[in-house]
Each structure stands twice: as C-alpha cells, then as structure tokens.
Design a protein around this motif. Structure first.
Motif, PDB file in Angstrom:
ATOM      1  N   SER A 122       0.823  -1.214   0.000  1.00 30.46           N
ATOM      2  CA  SER A 122       0.000   0.000   0.000  1.00 30.46           C
ATOM      3  C   SER A 122       0.853   1.259   0.000  1.00 30.46           C
ATOM      4  N   GLU A 252      -5.089  -2.795   6.575  1.00 31.57           N
ATOM      5  CA  GLU A 252      -6.165  -1.820   6.636  1.00 31.57           C
ATOM      6  C   GLU A 252      -6.255  -1.039   5.316  1.00 31.57           C
ATOM      7  N   GLY A 255      -7.816  -3.112   2.633  1.00 31.18           N
ATOM      8  CA  GLY A 255      -9.143  -3.627   2.956  1.00 31.18           C
ATOM      9  C   GLY A 255      -9.194  -5.064   3.427  1.00 31.18           C
TER      10      GLY A 255
END
Length: 257
Positions: A122, A252, A255
């Motif tokens: 991410s 997080e 997702g």
C-alpha cells in the motif's frame, strides 16, 4: 401372575413404535452430522477472522495466552513470526523464557519480519518499508544498536502518525493514572496488533531514581542509551513491533483488516 400378564400383551405395537423411534433418531443424527459438516468451513472462517494468519494454525489457542505475550510482555505477534515460532512464544509461559526464544531464534524471526514487510504494497506503508528493512539489515549484519535505534524511532513515528493525539489513551501515564481500558474498544485483531504499545511506552525517570528497563522501551532507546537497554533481544523485539505495525496498516489500507 407376571407371566400371565405378559402373555396377554401385544408387543408388536411396542416393537413397531421402537423401530419408528430408532429410525427417527438415526435420521436426526444424520441431519445433525450434515449440519455440523456444513458449518465447519464457516466456523473455521469465523475462527480465522479472530486471528492474523500466522496464529490461525495454532490449535487450541487461548486468547488470554496471546494477551500475555502482546500486552504483558510487549512482544508483537500480529502477522509475524511464523506459526511455529509464534506458538513457542505463546506456550513459553514466562517473560524470561520468551526473551530467551527471541535470543535463540533471532535469525529466523527477523527473516520473517523481512518477508512480511516486503509483502506490504500500500501507498500508506510504502514510505516506512525502506527503514524497516534497513533495521533488519543492520541487525543481520551485527549492528545491534543501530538496528534497535532505527526500529524504535520507526515504531514511534508509525504510532504517532496513526493514532495522533489519541495515542495517549493507549500508552501509560507518567503518574500511573491511565489503565488499559481503552484497549477494550479494539477488535481481537486490533488488540493483538496494537497491545505491545503498552509495554513499549512504559514510563521511567532516571533522575527520580527509576531504573533503565532491561526489556525493549521506546523511551529508554531514545533517552537512556545504555548496555542495559541496548541488546540483541531488544533489537529483535523492536523490529518485530515495527514490522508488525506496518503489516497491520497495510492490511487496513488494502481492505483486508
């Protein structure tokens, strides 16, 4: 008398009723087995949802035992180390035994940390990944103090950026006026990920006669450099928490948490 009475009873009806009851019982048992069999995958999924992947393979895992490791001892278990090492840490039964495990298995533990961080994809976590890997590389090369110092600073940076001013709810108060009640707001997985904060941020003041902690302490790492605080075990513990936090934040962000 009994013989005459029993001779007059028609047992065919009783036998028929018993046969019917037997068939009903067998059908019920088969139905229950089918229900249990069908529920098994759902129950496994539900159980899996409670724990991060590295803890799901541990049989008969009691959350209280996990709590002792992450909250009481401040050793990270979220996403790392591998299941076999995590289970040994959980079953160890005391802080001293767990710290011995950190010392004996440090090589495989930081290898697990490296693998987990490399898997983070991410944008949120990306800026921190090079620093986590640098801490791992430093310890792997024998630069223990450098590894602990960098990992300790990384932990503080991530915690501060993630929680902001709310971090004070999850870290000890200087006068001991804060409890761990705020952790009750977390889900099981959040608790496992963030509970090591409580020990990591324990308060102490050398000027007031406080003793420098022998276990990993963010404050001691930054403000009380000494041979008592800086050690291979503490460097491992710091790296574990830093990498575990990044793993959680990455989940997080994509997702999966």
């Amino acid at each position: 008398m009994t013989q005459r009475l029993t001779r007059n009873i028609d047992f065919s009806g009783v036998a028929s009723s018993l046969a019917i009851l037997t068939r009903i019982s067998e059908a019920f048992a088969e139905q229950q087995s089918a229900i249990i069999e069908n529920l098994a995958p759902a129950l496994a999924t539900l159980r899996g949802g409670f724990y991060p992947p590295n803890l799901r393979a541990i049989d008969d895992l009691d959350f209280k035992d996990v709590q002792s490791v992450v909250m009481i001892d401040g050793i990270a278990l979220y996403g790392l180390p591998r299941s076999t090492t995590a289970e040994v840490l959980i079953r160890a039964g005391s802080r001293s035994k767990r710290r011995n495990i950190l010392g004996r298995r440090w090589k495989t533990i930081i290898g697990d940390c490296r693998e987990v961080v490399r898997g983070c994809s991410s944008e949120v976590v990306a800026p921190y990944v090079p620093f986590a890997l640098a801490a791992v590389d430093a310890l792997d090369a024998g630069h223990t103090a450098a590894a602990q110092a960098l990992a300790g600073s990384l932990v503080d940076t991530v915690v501060s950026n993630y929680f902001g001013n709310a971090r004070t709810k999850y870290t000890p108060h200087p006068q001991g006026k804060r409890t761990t009640d705020a952790y009750d707001e977390f889900t099981v997985r959040e608790y496992i990920a963030f509970a090591p904060m409580w020990q990591t941020y324990q308060q102490f003041y050398v000027k007031d006669g406080g003793k420098v902690p022998g276990t990993f302490s963010r404050h001691a790492t930054a403000h009380a450099v000494s041979v008592r605080q800086y050690s291979k075990r503490n460097a491992v513990q710091a790296i574990m928490f830093a990498c575990s936090l990044l793993y959680r934040l990455d989940e997080e962000a994509v997702g999966l948490a």
